[in-house]
Design a protein around this motif. Structure first.
Motif, PDB file in Angstrom:
ATOM      1  N   UNK A  50      48.780  43.083  39.893  1.00  0.00           N
ATOM      2  CA  UNK A  50      48.916  41.629  39.975  1.00  0.00           C
ATOM      3  C   UNK A  50      47.535  41.012  40.016  1.00  0.00           C
ATOM      4  N   UNK A  51      47.196  40.211  39.024  1.00  0.00           N
ATOM      5  CA  UNK A  51      45.885  39.576  38.939  1.00  0.00           C
ATOM      6  C   UNK A  51      46.045  38.140  38.467  1.00  0.00           C
ATOM      7  N   UNK A  52      45.017  37.336  38.674  1.00  0.00           N
ATOM      8  CA  UNK A  52      44.985  35.960  38.194  1.00  0.00           C
ATOM      9  C   UNK A  52      44.041  35.911  36.999  1.00  0.00           C
ATOM     10  N   UNK A  53      44.523  35.403  35.881  1.00  0.00           N
ATOM     11  CA  UNK A  53      43.699  35.289  34.683  1.00  0.00           C
ATOM     12  C   UNK A  53      43.205  33.855  34.591  1.00  0.00           C
ATOM     13  N   UNK A  54      41.902  33.666  34.588  1.00  0.00           N
ATOM     14  CA  UNK A  54      41.303  32.343  34.452  1.00  0.00           C
ATOM     15  C   UNK A  54      41.114  32.045  32.968  1.00  0.00           C
ATOM     16  N   UNK A  55      41.535  30.886  32.538  1.00  0.00           N
ATOM     17  CA  UNK A  55      41.434  30.412  31.158  1.00  0.00           C
ATOM     18  C   UNK A  55      41.976  31.453  30.177  1.00  0.00           C
ATOM     19  N   UNK A  56      43.262  31.716  30.298  1.00  0.00           N
ATOM     20  CA  UNK A  56      43.913  32.663  29.400  1.00  0.00           C
ATOM     21  C   UNK A  56      43.945  32.109  27.974  1.00  0.00           C
ATOM     22  N   UNK A  57      43.989  32.978  26.984  1.00  0.00           N
ATOM     23  CA  UNK A  57      44.036  32.570  25.589  1.00  0.00           C
ATOM     24  C   UNK A  57      45.497  32.401  25.177  1.00  0.00           C
ATOM     25  N   UNK A  58      45.874  31.218  24.706  1.00  0.00           N
ATOM     26  CA  UNK A  58      47.243  30.931  24.297  1.00  0.00           C
ATOM     27  C   UNK A  58      47.241  30.415  22.870  1.00  0.00           C
ATOM     28  N   UNK A  59      48.419  30.361  22.271  1.00  0.00           N
ATOM     29  CA  UNK A  59      48.533  29.860  20.908  1.00  0.00           C
ATOM     30  C   UNK A  59      48.492  28.337  20.879  1.00  0.00           C
ATOM     31  N   UNK A  60      49.238  27.693  21.787  1.00  0.00           N
ATOM     32  CA  UNK A  60      49.271  26.227  21.837  1.00  0.00           C
ATOM     33  C   UNK A  60      49.537  25.791  23.261  1.00  0.00           C
ATOM     34  N   UNK A  61      48.782  24.812  23.750  1.00  0.00           N
ATOM     35  CA  UNK A  61      48.942  24.349  25.131  1.00  0.00           C
ATOM     36  C   UNK A  61      49.384  22.903  25.199  1.00  0.00           C
ATOM     37  N   UNK A  62      49.127  22.119  24.201  1.00  0.00           N
ATOM     38  CA  UNK A  62      49.490  20.706  24.223  1.00  0.00           C
ATOM     39  C   UNK A  62      48.253  19.835  24.192  1.00  0.00           C
ATOM     40  N   UNK A  63      48.443  18.564  24.285  1.00  0.00           N
ATOM     41  CA  UNK A  63      47.339  17.627  24.259  1.00  0.00           C
ATOM     42  C   UNK A  63      46.816  17.425  25.677  1.00  0.00           C
ATOM     43  N   UNK A  64      45.618  17.951  25.953  1.00  0.00           N
ATOM     44  CA  UNK A  64      45.011  17.805  27.270  1.00  0.00           C
ATOM     45  C   UNK A  64      44.151  16.552  27.247  1.00  0.00           C
TER      46      UNK A  64
END
Length: 79
Positions: A50-64
């Motif tokens: 069990x770990x926390x991933x900071x700034x994971x790489x995703x395909x689409x996150x939305x409009x930030x």
């Protein structure tokens, strides 16, 4: 008994007055948010357990985007 309660109240008030004030947090901008990112060529981490991933790489996150919160000087929410 009343003396002990009075001493407790006095020491609690003194403790609250002498406690250090916490620093103000930095304002959130899109550059310093800890959100998932979508970048080409970013390495994919391999984790075990069990770990926390900071700034994971995703395909689409939305409009930030950020929106300023404005406080009206009107009625203050009263009807």
């Amino acid at each position: 008994m009343w003396v002990q309660i009075a001493i407790w109240v006095i020491t609690t008030v003194i403790g609250m007055l002498l406690a250090p004030k916490p620093p103000k947090p930095a304002s959130a901008t899109p550059g310093n948010l800890d959100v998932p990112v979508a970048e080409s060529g970013k390495p994919i981490p391999v984790l075990f357990g069990t770990r926390v991933i900071r700034q994971a790489n995703v395909v689409w996150y939305g409009d930030v985007k950020t929106t300023e919160i404005r406080q009206s000087s009107g009625s203050g929410g009263k009807k």
